[in-house]
Write a protein that holds these residues in place. Structure first.
Motif, mmCIF file in Angstrom:
data_model
loop_
_atom_site.group_PDB
_atom_site.id
_atom_site.type_symbol
_atom_site.label_atom_id
_atom_site.label_comp_id
_atom_site.label_asym_id
_atom_site.label_seq_id
_atom_site.Cartn_x
_atom_site.Cartn_y
_atom_site.Cartn_z
ATOM 1 N N TYR A 170 -42.283 57.376 35.184
ATOM 2 C CA TYR A 170 -43.131 56.262 35.730
ATOM 3 C C TYR A 170 -41.558 54.868 35.597
ATOM 4 O O TYR A 170 -42.011 54.421 36.583
ATOM 5 C CB TYR A 170 -43.118 55.798 34.666
ATOM 6 N N CYS A 171 -40.461 55.198 35.325
ATOM 7 C CA CYS A 171 -39.429 54.970 35.192
ATOM 8 C C CYS A 171 -38.846 54.567 36.712
ATOM 9 O O CYS A 171 -38.840 53.386 37.162
ATOM 10 C CB CYS A 171 -38.171 55.287 33.876
ATOM 11 N N VAL A 172 -38.088 55.733 36.721
ATOM 12 C CA VAL A 172 -38.198 56.445 37.730
ATOM 13 C C VAL A 172 -38.934 55.110 39.224
ATOM 14 O O VAL A 172 -38.577 54.585 40.051
ATOM 15 C CB VAL A 172 -37.868 57.361 38.712
ATOM 16 N N LYS A 173 -39.753 55.675 39.307
ATOM 17 C CA LYS A 173 -41.049 55.525 40.236
ATOM 18 C C LYS A 173 -41.233 53.527 39.988
ATOM 19 O O LYS A 173 -40.652 52.513 41.392
ATOM 20 C CB LYS A 173 -42.726 55.364 39.983
ATOM 21 N N ASN A 174 -40.727 53.004 38.784
ATOM 22 C CA ASN A 174 -40.838 51.475 39.503
ATOM 23 C C ASN A 174 -39.127 50.706 38.765
ATOM 24 O O ASN A 174 -39.743 49.472 38.237
ATOM 25 C CB ASN A 174 -41.920 51.129 38.143
ATOM 26 N N ASN A 175 -38.700 51.244 38.451
ATOM 27 C CA ASN A 175 -37.311 51.112 39.190
ATOM 28 C C ASN A 175 -36.712 50.102 37.443
ATOM 29 O O ASN A 175 -36.334 49.087 37.570
ATOM 30 C CB ASN A 175 -36.748 49.973 40.075
ATOM 31 N N LEU A 176 -37.563 50.986 36.506
ATOM 32 C CA LEU A 176 -38.156 50.715 35.415
ATOM 33 C C LEU A 176 -36.413 51.259 34.126
ATOM 34 O O LEU A 176 -35.359 52.707 34.311
ATOM 35 C CB LEU A 176 -38.240 50.782 34.234
ATOM 36 N N GLY A 177 -35.993 51.230 33.360
ATOM 37 C CA GLY A 177 -35.292 51.686 32.312
ATOM 38 C C GLY A 177 -33.471 51.182 32.870
ATOM 39 O O GLY A 177 -32.878 51.873 31.449
ATOM 40 N N ASN A 178 -33.494 50.114 33.675
ATOM 41 C CA ASN A 178 -31.102 50.485 33.893
ATOM 42 C C ASN A 178 -31.115 49.863 32.660
ATOM 43 O O ASN A 178 -29.903 50.473 32.570
ATOM 44 C CB ASN A 178 -32.171 49.743 34.914
ATOM 45 N N ASP A 179 -31.790 49.306 31.651
ATOM 46 C CA ASP A 179 -30.380 48.614 30.762
ATOM 47 C C ASP A 179 -30.378 50.199 29.352
ATOM 48 O O ASP A 179 -29.891 49.786 29.444
ATOM 49 C CB ASP A 179 -31.803 47.522 30.364
ATOM 50 N N LEU A 180 -31.062 50.807 29.511
ATOM 51 C CA LEU A 180 -31.070 51.655 28.746
ATOM 52 C C LEU A 180 -29.745 52.794 29.535
ATOM 53 O O LEU A 180 -29.109 53.337 28.576
ATOM 54 C CB LEU A 180 -32.765 53.135 28.913
ATOM 55 N N LEU A 181 -29.919 53.060 30.544
ATOM 56 C CA LEU A 181 -28.775 52.922 31.717
ATOM 57 C C LEU A 181 -27.742 52.888 31.252
ATOM 58 O O LEU A 181 -26.359 53.680 31.109
ATOM 59 C CB LEU A 181 -29.155 53.820 33.305
ATOM 60 N N GLU A 182 -27.616 51.435 31.743
ATOM 61 C CA GLU A 182 -26.040 51.174 31.245
ATOM 62 C C GLU A 182 -26.055 51.124 29.878
ATOM 63 O O GLU A 182 -24.740 51.326 29.582
ATOM 64 C CB GLU A 182 -27.043 49.558 31.864
ATOM 65 N N LEU A 183 -26.673 51.295 28.802
ATOM 66 C CA LEU A 183 -26.452 51.462 27.280
ATOM 67 C C LEU A 183 -25.636 52.628 27.278
ATOM 68 O O LEU A 183 -25.015 53.207 26.612
ATOM 69 C CB LEU A 183 -27.872 51.640 26.696
ATOM 70 N N TYR A 184 -25.794 53.978 27.839
ATOM 71 C CA TYR A 184 -24.908 54.658 27.565
ATOM 72 C C TYR A 184 -24.442 55.095 28.889
ATOM 73 O O TYR A 184 -23.875 56.423 29.407
ATOM 74 C CB TYR A 184 -26.249 56.165 28.856
#
Length: 660
Positions: free
Chosen positions: A644-658
């Protein structure tokens, strides 16, 4: 808000440098530096109910205390009484006598002592260096945090920094993702882990961080495999089918299954990223050749790489004999003029088929239109090498890796990643018999058995972990390893009087001498070939029915399985003898239980770890894989959220966190 620790004015350079060496660079790294364990002082008990050998919060009467400096570094003792049973016990500090300043004032009062309770006939009940001593009325039941030790940074310093930066933590997930996780908030989770009030706090805090870890891993895997959906189309299949039909033997069902999958993917433009696993002799090479023909008939170049010149040469000669097609053979022994001419043919597209060794990775090798890359014995190549070859092709290149024993990293990628298919050729050609494997201590039974096999017209390999004995005797340099020199003498003493010829090969010999000895073995002019793992891949002598591995416990599972694969290549019953004093060795026991390379790779995954799926390490415990193994059902849910994240371009702040 994420900040770089070294840029914070209130932290000194020495502290930030020490933390950086431990991977703690940002404020988020710091707040995620969670305790390695917790001491449970959440329940106050009497001495009668306390558990010996465990940490307890024990209520008792503080009778008296004493300081003793008769022996350095000094000792401070508190004498306590369990009022319920009348039993006395002690709390003792060796060296840390300064605690007397704080605790002496408690004499004559009831206190709670927190620490590990021990008992012995000599000293009775005792706590050594308890964590806390507090007045009963002041004590608040708690979980005490214990952080991983960082030399140069005190635990109190870490706790002070945590107190400052936990207040600045932001939620990295969008509301809709956070709600799907069904976990507590990020900041709340961190507070519960650093300042837990109950076991439930710890469980909920860990669950949220686990969810973040797995979500990050899954999103990254899906992003890394996004190119999988688009591959070069191999619409034409006529020549490939003709190639198969002209083979002097029928394909096994396992070979047909793998080819059908690869054909269908390529025809529809779905990129093949495939691991073909099958025991030695199952016919992986024919599958590779067929897909190479398929790529070329569709206008592309095809490249096959093997880890040794011997194996690459066998592939080259076999491919030429089966197809008659012009083929380039790249290896390190080419003359400069020969290499220059071959590279020009590859670059101009004059030659469509390329077979070679590591030489193919060189920067001067330029392809014209590379459509498929096939790696034989993929466990012999490093991650960066395989990636370097893919970078020589355009996006969409089909990739097939072949191995009798996939490296744990590949296996883990198949299990937990998103970017690779595993295809197993589980049927051997008609007449092949699985190799029987046994562990033996010494040669008492092995030598007579070898003589019996050789007398029946067969041959044997003997593999040693070292080439020659060491002079220094330093264990670090190989002391104690069985070597080719000594083993050759031992075998000659027994077999030479029986008229049996023995040869030896190893990596320090000239290439022409190695080739001559192996050729003599192939022609049965030599009955026993003693070597190092130089014969692990590429030597094909169907008449050899016995593989003896000296000091087998010194070899990894993949090497043991590859070595065993040198026998059992004909129709005669074959044997693998593991010489070892360690009959309880897990790797050796695994070898006796199965000949299935996939099962062996699974055992290897458990024994030596997966390696880093996002990085380049090929062994060691990737923390994400360990998390997935322990939380498989939860990971299945996380994978759906990652989609769902990949399809809707979500979770970018989480990736930046890592740091992604």
């Amino acid at each position: 808000m994420l900040k770089i620790l070294s840029e914070q004015a209130k932290l000194n350079k020495r502290t930030t440098n020490t933390l950086a060496k431990k991977g703690i660079i940002t404020t988020d790294d710091l707040v995620r530096f969670v305790p390695r364990r917790y001491k449970n002082y959440s329940k106050v008990v009497t001495l009668k109910d306390a558990i010996v050998g465990k940490e307890n919060a024990i209520q008792a009467h503080f009778m008296r205390s004493e300081l003793d400096f008769s022996k350095k570094p000094g000792r401070y003792t508190i004498y306590l009484m369990d009022e319920e049973s009348g039993t006395e016990f002690k709390a003792v500090w060796f060296g840390n006598t300064f605690v007397s300043r704080f605790y002496k004032v408690f004499e004559g009062q009831n206190v709670v002592v927190c620490g590990k309770l021990e008992h012995s006939d000599k000293f009775g009940y005792q706590m050594t260096a308890p964590d806390h001593v507090e007045l009963s009325g002041d004590f608040i039941p708690k979980y005490m945090t214990v952080y991983p030790n960082i030399k140069g940074v005190s635990e109190q310093n870490i706790k002070t920094m945590l107190y400052d930066y936990l207040k600045e933590v932001d939620e990295p997930l969008e509301d809709e993702i956070y709600n799907k996780l069904n976990c507590i908030g990020y900041q709340d989770a961190l507070y519960k882990l650093h300042y837990p009030k109950s076991e439930e706090d710890i469980i909920n805090g860990k669950k949220r961080l686990l969810a973040d870890d797995l979500l990050y891993f899954s999103i990254m895997q899906k992003k890394n495999s996004a190119a999988r959906q688009e591959g070069f189309k191999f619409v034409n299949q006529k020549k490939s089918i003709e190639f198969v039909n002209n083979l002097p033997f029928p394909l096994t069902q396992g070979q047909k299954n793998v080819l059908n999958k690869a054909f269908v993917n390529a025809k529809h433009g779905i990129r093949n990223n495939m691991l073909v696993q099958g025991d030695v002799g199952c016919g992986k090479t024919v599958v590779a050749f067929t897909m190479m023909v398929n790529a070329v008939e569709n206008g592309y170049q095809a490249c096959l790489i093997a880890p040794t010149k011997i194996l690459a040469s066998q592939h080259y000669e076999e491919f030429i004999s089966k197809t008659g097609e012009p083929t380039a053979f790249l290896h390190s022994d080419l003359k400069a003029s020969e290499r220059k001419a071959i590279l020009k043919q590859i670059r101009n597209g004059e030659v469509k088929y390329i077979i070679g060794t590591h030489s193919v990775f060189n920067k001067d090798v330029e392809f014209n239109n590379l459509g498929i890359i096939i790696t034989d014995e993929e466990h012999k190549f490093g991650v960066k090498q395989k990636e370097a070859l893919k970078e020589k092709a355009e996006n969409g290149v089909h990739v097939i890796a072949m191995s009798a024993t996939p490296i744990p990293r590949s296996l883990a990628g198949v299990y937990f990643g998103e970017d690779k298919d595993i295809c197993v050729i589980d049927t051997l050609p008609e007449g092949r018999v699985p190799v029987q494997t046994a562990i033996q201590i010494g040669h008492t039974n092995t030598f007579p058995f070898l003589y019996k096999q050789i007398s029946a017209g067969h041959q044997a390999y003997v593999v040693c972990p070292a080439i020659e004995s060491t002079v220094s005797g330093d264990e670090e340099e190989g002391s104690g390893l069985k070597n080719v020199e000594d083993v050759l003498k031992e075998y000659e003493a027994y077999f030479k009087p029986l008229g049996i010829k023995i040869g030896a090969v190893h990596g320090k010999m000239k290439k022409e001498d190695v080739a001559a000895t192996i050729e003599a073995f192939s022609n049965n002019e030599i009955q026993i070939l003693i070597s190092t793992t130089v014969i692990e891949v590429g030597v094909n002598v169907p008449n050899a029915t016995v593989m003896v591995i000296e000091q087998a416990e010194r070899f990894g599972l993949a090497s043991l399985h590859q070595l065993r694969g040198r026998v059992g290549r004909g129709k005669d019953k074959s044997y693998c003898i593991l010489i070892s004093d360690d009959k309880t060795n897990e790797r050796l026991i695994t070898m006796t239980k199965t000949t299935n390379g996939f099962e062996i790779a699974e055992a290897d995954l458990n024994l030596r770890g997966s390696g880093d799926l996002i990085g380049t390490r090929q062994s060691g415990n990737d923390k994400y894989i360990q998390m997935i193994i322990a939380n498989h059902d939860f990971y299945e849910k996380i994978k759906d959220i990652a989609d769902y994240c990949v399809k809707n371009n979500l979770g970018n702040d989480l990736l930046e966190l890592y740091g992604a």
